[in-house]
Design an enzyme around this catalytic site. Structure first.
Site, mmCIF file in Angstrom:
data_model
loop_
_atom_site.group_PDB
_atom_site.id
_atom_site.type_symbol
_atom_site.label_atom_id
_atom_site.label_comp_id
_atom_site.label_asym_id
_atom_site.label_seq_id
_atom_site.Cartn_x
_atom_site.Cartn_y
_atom_site.Cartn_z
ATOM 1 N N ARG A 1 137.216 23.207 36.188
ATOM 2 C CA ARG A 1 135.835 22.779 36.393
ATOM 3 C C ARG A 1 135.164 22.573 35.036
ATOM 4 N NH1 ARG A 1 131.865 26.931 39.233
ATOM 5 N NH2 ARG A 1 131.602 27.622 37.079
ATOM 6 N N ASP B 1 131.204 41.814 0.113
ATOM 7 C CA ASP B 1 130.399 42.563 -0.855
ATOM 8 C C ASP B 1 129.956 43.890 -0.252
ATOM 9 O OD1 ASP B 1 128.746 43.280 -2.985
ATOM 10 O OD2 ASP B 1 128.077 41.209 -3.295
ATOM 11 N N GLU C 1 118.189 5.161 17.520
ATOM 12 C CA GLU C 1 117.631 6.247 16.698
ATOM 13 C C GLU C 1 118.600 6.695 15.605
ATOM 14 O OE1 GLU C 1 114.804 7.912 16.577
ATOM 15 O OE2 GLU C 1 113.767 7.709 18.493
ATOM 16 N N THR D 1 127.850 49.699 -9.016
ATOM 17 C CA THR D 1 126.421 49.974 -8.811
ATOM 18 C C THR D 1 126.189 51.066 -7.773
ATOM 19 O OG1 THR D 1 126.294 48.213 -7.136
ATOM 20 C CG2 THR D 1 125.786 47.609 -9.411
ATOM 21 N N HIS E 1 118.944 11.717 25.785
ATOM 22 C CA HIS E 1 118.532 13.009 26.336
ATOM 23 C C HIS E 1 119.728 13.899 26.646
ATOM 24 C CE1 HIS E 1 114.388 11.833 26.304
ATOM 25 N NE2 HIS E 1 114.619 10.784 27.082
ATOM 26 N N THR F 1 125.626 43.469 -14.627
ATOM 27 C CA THR F 1 126.998 43.892 -14.396
ATOM 28 C C THR F 1 127.964 42.793 -14.809
ATOM 29 O OG1 THR F 1 126.982 43.001 -12.142
ATOM 30 C CG2 THR F 1 126.342 45.295 -12.400
ATOM 31 N N GLY G 1 116.898 3.122 22.104
ATOM 32 C CA GLY G 1 116.413 4.342 21.466
ATOM 33 C C GLY G 1 117.369 5.506 21.565
ATOM 34 N N ASP H 1 130.820 13.758 52.111
ATOM 35 C CA ASP H 1 129.842 12.684 51.931
ATOM 36 C C ASP H 1 129.926 12.035 50.551
ATOM 37 O OD1 ASP H 1 128.881 14.909 50.628
ATOM 38 O OD2 ASP H 1 126.891 14.885 51.556
ATOM 39 N N LYS I 1 113.930 48.013 1.463
ATOM 40 C CA LYS I 1 113.284 49.148 2.119
ATOM 41 C C LYS I 1 112.113 49.649 1.288
ATOM 42 C CE LYS I 1 114.031 53.920 3.644
ATOM 43 N NZ LYS I 1 115.017 54.970 4.003
#
Length: 527
Positions: free
Chosen positions: A523, A127, A331, A69, A279, A36, A308, A481, A139
């Site tokens: 919060r 498209d 790291e 198409t 971590h 095309t 690390g 506390d 398919k």
């Protein structure tokens, strides 16, 4: 399924990468080429014989190429079941030729979105014909091979060479799976953009897509498989970084680096800032007059955990900062640039990954966060709220001093990036103790105090670093506390959301200890 000889191929691509090689090889194998518009012109430029799709359909391309198409002559050739007598009879009646191979990649919707195209440009790059053909071919993969990325050209040609111009069932099945995943990802990007455009981030139906960035060696643990995908939301992130040195990032490296980058972006670019993550939790954060000093101050908070770890800074790395960082094993370093001295110094650390970003992520940019659960997905908007200083509510008899307020706002920014329950002690623009991820807030407070005492001992002092610090809590104190523990550690002021049933008890405890306390009304849980 069986081997299928490739006699005719339809090629229509916006990405011309590798086009000449694959088309020339197909032609040399005796494959007739249909194409095309621009692709046909490009193929003729290579000196190849090409039949225009409009000649195949007997209908010209119309509406600026929007319709070319979408025609029975094309979709019949793709969807006709091979070895089906009725389908063959109908093809012969309507003069529809088989299409054995489809090579299509889609209009660059994602790229247009990423570069900030206008709404008209974005719409025009949705498209229609491409996905329709891809889905038809995928398919019918028992009879048709479909290729949607130049990365699969060599695999296709190798399979055809090994099978005398045919394709194997295994390859067609794999290519079909890739094709459906591609159209799903493409439609997901469109759906997300449309949802955002109409102000509906959580529509009735949703899809989230991405393009594979790379396979990873393993996941959180060696027995888990993993890969990382780049999303289409356009937000700058770790996958936009250039790796200057070091081995490939692991799954955990990427998670930690994302956490570090997200946290350092909170401080913008006005003042040098450094975040050290271990971590997925910050173990030290500081702002200072230089990146080197910010790193030194961040490291003081928890030098043991920093070993690390992952470091993110918000300014260009210089030689002084690089020398400081190179003193212990790290790291990953993320930075918006590095000078020659920094590059030279860090190059001696072969196991260090150095990632340079074009710029920092936008801390306030909206985004949808996704987490999988058994049988579903949880979706939420990013926690991009920032505290309005004017909206802070002083609830104690004593108001914070100017210095305390500055440190409270600093600690509040950090609290947003620490796993709940989160407690942060801070003084003079640096964290002095961090408690993260505990089941009770008082335990997080105790851990933060313990960390502050360890940091003080490492500097040759007997009193905890928390003394004279302020404290931030990501959620309200349910009981007094936590406030009492903070006061015992030497905290002088507290910032927290407020809203507990026993707020008055908490305020009374702060007043009794001479602490200043402000409520944010916001919060920052981070699970």
């Amino acid at each position: 399924m069986t081997l299928r000889t490739i006699n005719r191929a339809l090629i229509s691509v916006s990405d011309k990468t590798g086009l000449e090689a694959v088309a020339r090889t197909l032609s040399a194998m005796g494959v007739e080429l249909l194409s095309t518009g621009g692709t046909a012109k490009t193929l003729r430029g290579f000196g190849l014989s090409v039949k225009d799709v409009s000649d195949e359909t007997g209908f010209p391309e119309i509406m600026d190429g929007r319709v070319k198409t979408l025609h029975p002559a094309i979709h019949g050739g793709l969807l006709s079941i091979r070895d089906n007598v009725e389908h063959e009879t109908q093809r012969n009646i309507h003069t529809i030729g088989l299409i054995d191979l489809l090579i299509v990649n889609l209009y660059p919707f994602e790229e247009t979105l990423a570069r900030g195209g206008t709404r008209a440009e974005i719409i025009e790059n949705i498209d229609v014909g491409g996905p329709a053909m891809i889905r038809a071919a995928a398919k019918n993969h028992d009879g048709v091979a479909v290729v949607v990325t130049p990365k699969d050209y060599d695999t296709l040609l190798a399979d055809m060479t090994a099978n005398n111009g045919g394709t194997s069932p295994a390859l067609r099945q794999r290519l079909a799976a890739t094709a459906f995943a591609r159209t799903a990802s493409y439609d997901a990007a469109i759906a997300q953009w449309m949802a955002g455009h109409v102000g509906d981030p959580f529509p009735a139906f949703t899809a989230f897509g991405g393009r594979k960035y790379q396979d990873l060696r393993y996941g959180e643990n060696p027995h888990q498989q993993a890969a990382v995908y780049k999303s289409t939301d356009g937000r700058i992130g770790i996958l936009d970084a250039t790796k200057i040195q070091g081995k490939e990032l692991s799954y955990n490296n990427i998670k930690d680096a994302d956490a570090a980058l997200d946290a350092v972006a909170e401080f913008g670019e006005d003042q040098p800032a450094c975040v050290i993550v271990k971590h997925a939790n910050p173990c030290g954060v500081a702002v200072a007059s230089s990146i080197a000093e910010a790193y030194r101050q961040a490291l003081i908070c928890d030098p043991v955990s920093a070993f690390g770890g992952i470091i993110a800074v918000n300014k260009k790395l210089d030689g002084e900062a690089a020398e400081e960082i190179a003193r212990i094993f790290t790291e990953v370093i993320l930075a918006p640039g590095a000078d020659d001295d920094a590059l030279r110094i860090l190059s001696t650390k072969k196991n260090l990954r150095l990632l340079l970003l074009p710029n920092l992520p936008d801390a306030g940019a909206p985004a949808i966060l996704i987490k999988s659960i058994a049988g579903g997905l949880l979706a939420q908007s990013r926690d991009s709220d920032t505290v309005d200083v004017a909206a802070l509510k002083v609830v104690t008899r004593r108001a914070p001093t100017a210095q305390e307020m500055s440190d409270l706002l600093f600690a509040w920014k950090v609290a947003k990036h620490v796993k709940s329950n989160a407690i942060i002690f801070a003084r003079d623009g640096r964290t002095t103790g961090i408690g993260a991820g505990q089941m009770s807030r008082i335990d997080s407070t105790r851990i933060a105090v313990s960390k502050s005492l360890d940091a003080a001992k490492a500097q040759g002092r007997s009193e905890p670093d928390a003394k004279g610090s302020v404290l931030a809590s990501d959620a309200f104190f349910p009981f007094s506390d936590g406030v009492e523990a903070a006061a015992e550690a030497g905290a002088t002021a507290i910032i927290q959301p407020g809203g507990a049933l026993k707020d008055q008890d908490v305020i009374a405890a702060a007043d009794a200890r001479g602490l200043a306390m402000v409520f944010t009304g916001i919060r920052h849980f981070r699970h």
